[in-house]
Scaffold this active site. Structure first.
Site, PDB file in Angstrom:
ATOM      1  N   HIS A  61       0.809  -1.226   0.000  1.00  0.00           N
ATOM      2  CA  HIS A  61       0.000   0.000   0.000  1.00  0.00           C
ATOM      3  C   HIS A  61       0.837   1.268   0.000  1.00  0.00           C
ATOM      4  O   HIS A  61       0.311   2.351  -0.190  1.00  0.00           O
ATOM      5  CB  HIS A  61      -0.908   0.031   1.227  1.00  0.00           C
ATOM      6  N   HIS A 111      -7.575   4.449   5.419  1.00  0.00           N
ATOM      7  CA  HIS A 111      -6.897   3.316   4.793  1.00  0.00           C
ATOM      8  C   HIS A 111      -5.411   3.630   4.677  1.00  0.00           C
ATOM      9  O   HIS A 111      -5.024   4.766   4.368  1.00  0.00           O
ATOM     10  CB  HIS A 111      -7.504   3.049   3.410  1.00  0.00           C
ATOM     11  N   GLU A 113      -3.231   3.009   2.462  1.00  0.00           N
ATOM     12  CA  GLU A 113      -2.794   3.571   1.169  1.00  0.00           C
ATOM     13  C   GLU A 113      -3.126   5.063   1.084  1.00  0.00           C
ATOM     14  O   GLU A 113      -2.311   5.875   0.620  1.00  0.00           O
ATOM     15  CB  GLU A 113      -3.455   2.827   0.000  1.00  0.00           C
ATOM     16  N   CYS A 178      -5.976   1.109 -10.266  1.00  0.00           N
ATOM     17  CA  CYS A 178      -5.012   0.223 -10.952  1.00  0.00           C
ATOM     18  C   CYS A 178      -5.713  -0.742 -11.907  1.00  0.00           C
ATOM     19  O   CYS A 178      -6.905  -1.040 -11.760  1.00  0.00           O
ATOM     20  CB  CYS A 178      -4.162  -0.522  -9.936  1.00  0.00           C
ATOM     21  N   ASN A 208     -10.776  -3.623  -1.807  1.00  0.00           N
ATOM     22  CA  ASN A 208     -11.206  -4.032  -3.151  1.00  0.00           C
ATOM     23  C   ASN A 208     -12.206  -5.176  -3.084  1.00  0.00           C
ATOM     24  O   ASN A 208     -13.058  -5.311  -3.956  1.00  0.00           O
ATOM     25  CB  ASN A 208      -9.998  -4.317  -4.052  1.00  0.00           C
TER      26      ASN A 208
HETATM   27  S1  SF4 Z   1      -1.961  -4.145  -8.424  1.00  0.00           S
HETATM   28 FE1  SF4 Z   1      -3.502  -2.708  -7.652  1.00  0.00          FE
HETATM   29  S2  SF4 Z   1      -4.553  -3.797  -5.985  1.00  0.00           S
HETATM   30 FE2  SF4 Z   1      -2.635  -4.891  -6.398  1.00  0.00          FE
HETATM   31  S3  SF4 Z   1      -1.191  -4.016  -4.924  1.00  0.00           S
HETATM   32 FE3  SF4 Z   1      -0.952  -2.907  -6.855  1.00  0.00          FE
HETATM   33  S4  SF4 Z   1      -2.274  -1.134  -6.659  1.00  0.00           S
HETATM   34 FE4  SF4 Z   1      -2.883  -2.577  -5.052  1.00  0.00          FE
END
Ligand code: SF4
Length: 288
Positions: A61, A111, A113, A178, A208
């Protein structure tokens, strides 16, 4: 499991073998993975002042430069497991701030992150719903970015709302959700449309996973969030012909496999997993 989480776990296990290691915050929001790390002697600290080992790992994160400077001042060796796509979000936020935008993050305020994304900013806002947008103050330039695991549909809706609310402001949006999250969300929508029941596997505090539950809930009335196979209930499948199965990015494959096996065991209309590849009633929607 997305590559960011997979790489971070591998790095933690590698360093756990090399000597005592403390992880700053949950490496992943998944109790099964955290249990495995604990069994290997890895400890978790929520604040750097509680770290008792010489080596500290920053999770997938990410964290702020200010926190990294504090760890260096304490003489700790830092192992960085920050996902490259979280780094992308950090760079986007830094650019917005440098160019004079008031930064607004779409995400969960507490959070890890989001704390990392905002940790180097003196002024910012975090919004998660329409009420939060209504509480924003006006700024001539507003720069919006998102926590990487937010549902893009929701993020775009809140950006539109910010633009409507402040028509005289310059509102710039940088899409930092992402790709694994986007792929998972769109596969889950496709699956939920066809399913009578959807099972989403993942930790209770995984953002998520919760977003997947909400997204599937918009297309299927019977959605259940489980952490392990022990949470699956037989009555959920009464009258169901198609069961959808999906999982959050931090859910290990073996946990998903055990949930799938449990569903086929409880649901008389499901063929065994081996037969499912040839046209099953179990639709595995978003495995990477
Ligand atoms: S790919 Fe996306 S969900 Fe997975 S660790 Fe990286 S940012 Fe987080």
């Amino acid at each position: 499991m997305c590559f960011g989480v997979r790489d971070a776990i591998a790095l933690a296990l590698e360093h756990a073998d090399a000597g005592p290691l403390t992880i700053l915050g949950d490496l992943v929001h998944n109790p099964t993975v955290l249990g495995t790390l604990e069994a290997r002697g890895v400890t978790v600290a929520q604040d750097i002042t509680h770290v008792k080992t010489a080596t500290l790992m920053v999770t997938a994160h990410g964290t702020s430069e200010r926190t990294l400077a504090r760890t260096r001042a304490l003489g700790l060796t830092v192992v960085e497991a920050t996902c490259p796509l979280v780094h992308v979000a950090h760079r986007a936020v830094a650019t917005l701030a440098r160019e004079g935008y008031h930064v607004v993050i779409v995400g969960q305020r507490n959070h890890v992150e989001v704390r990392g994304l905002t940790g180097d900013l003196d002024h910012f806002d975090v919004v998660l719903d329409e009420g939060d947008v209504l509480a924003l103050d006006e700024h001539p330039r507003i720069g919006v970015a998102a926590q990487t695991t937010q549902a893009l549909e929701k993020v775009r809706h809140l950006v539109d709302l910010i633009r409507q609310r402040f028509p005289d402001s310059e509102v710039r949006f940088v899409d930092t959700v992402c790709k694994p999250t986007k792929d998972r969300q769109s596969a889950a929508i496709e699956m939920a449309r066809q399913a009578d029941v959807v099972i989403v596997v993942g930790g209770q505090s995984s953002n998520n996973t919760r977003e997947l539950v909400k997204t599937c809930g918009r297309y299927c009335a019977r959605v259940h969030h489980v952490q392990t196979e022990a949470d699956v209930r037989s009555e959920w499948f009464d009258g169901a012909e198609v069961v959808g199965l999906t999982a959050g990015t931090s859910t290990p494959d073996d946990v998903i496999d055990r949930v799938e096996a449990r569903i086929t065991q409880l649901s008389p209309t499901c063929p065994a997993p081996e037969a499912s590849a040839a046209g099953s009633t179990l639709a595995a929607g978003s495995r990477p």
